[in-house]
Design a protein around this motif. Structure first.
Motif, short mmCIF file in Angstrom:
data_model
loop_
_atom_site.label_atom_id
_atom_site.label_comp_id
_atom_site.label_asym_id
_atom_site.label_seq_id
_atom_site.Cartn_x
_atom_site.Cartn_y
_atom_site.Cartn_z
N LYS A 2 52.27 54.17 -54.59
CA LYS A 2 51.72 54.31 -55.46
C LYS A 2 50.93 53.45 -56.49
O LYS A 2 51.17 52.08 -55.94
CB LYS A 2 53.49 54.03 -56.88
CG LYS A 2 53.05 54.13 -58.14
CD LYS A 2 54.12 53.89 -58.89
CE LYS A 2 54.31 54.44 -60.26
NZ LYS A 2 52.49 55.36 -60.97
N LYS A 3 50.17 54.22 -56.64
CA LYS A 3 48.96 52.94 -57.49
C LYS A 3 49.63 52.90 -59.20
O LYS A 3 49.90 53.73 -59.84
CB LYS A 3 47.43 54.11 -57.72
CG LYS A 3 46.51 53.07 -58.40
CD LYS A 3 45.41 53.92 -58.32
CE LYS A 3 44.48 52.94 -58.70
NZ LYS A 3 43.79 51.88 -57.54
N HIS A 4 49.49 51.61 -59.28
CA HIS A 4 50.33 50.96 -59.79
C HIS A 4 48.86 50.64 -61.29
O HIS A 4 48.22 50.67 -61.02
CB HIS A 4 50.56 48.99 -60.00
CG HIS A 4 51.82 49.97 -59.13
ND1 HIS A 4 53.14 50.03 -59.66
CD2 HIS A 4 51.85 48.98 -57.60
CE1 HIS A 4 53.94 50.40 -58.32
NE2 HIS A 4 53.27 50.06 -57.38
N CYS A 5 49.34 50.76 -62.99
CA CYS A 5 48.58 49.93 -63.62
C CYS A 5 47.57 49.24 -63.19
O CYS A 5 46.33 49.64 -63.81
CB CYS A 5 49.04 49.86 -65.40
SG CYS A 5 50.38 48.52 -64.95
N ASN A 35 61.34 53.34 -56.47
CA ASN A 35 60.42 54.37 -56.56
C ASN A 35 61.42 55.69 -57.02
O ASN A 35 60.59 56.64 -57.38
CB ASN A 35 60.05 54.80 -54.95
CG ASN A 35 59.03 53.43 -54.04
OD1 ASN A 35 58.10 53.51 -55.44
ND2 ASN A 35 58.94 52.94 -53.40
N ARG A 36 62.77 55.99 -56.62
CA ARG A 36 63.53 57.37 -57.34
C ARG A 36 62.80 57.75 -58.42
O ARG A 36 63.13 58.85 -58.77
CB ARG A 36 64.73 56.94 -56.11
CG ARG A 36 64.55 56.83 -54.93
CD ARG A 36 66.30 57.01 -54.71
NE ARG A 36 66.11 55.19 -55.58
CZ ARG A 36 67.86 54.54 -55.51
NH1 ARG A 36 68.58 55.37 -55.41
NH2 ARG A 36 67.59 53.89 -55.92
#
Length: 64
Positions: A2-5, A35-36
């Motif tokens: 996941k790409k975070h802010c 993640n879930r």
């Protein structure tokens, strides 16, 4: 992955301690990402597995 802010959030979410396998035992691991549920939390280092869910990034202020 996941790409975070921001880079700071990505660093803390992806931080892996060389000493502690369990992130809740490591004093240097401060952010937990589920993640879930797509939730971010501040780890409470009290010997358990507690987190305080956060809605905004502590570094850049973006809504999570």
């Amino acid at each position: 992955m996941k790409k975070h802010c921001c880079e700071d959030m990505a660093y803390h979410v992806n931080f892996e301690c060389e000493i502690h396998e369990n992130p809740f035992e490591c004093p240097d691991k401060i952010i937990f990402f589920d993640n879930r549920k797509n939730d971010y939390g501040l780890i409470i280092h009290d010997g358990g597995t507690s987190c305080i869910i956060i809605d905004y990034c502590p570094w850049c202020g973006s809504k999570l």
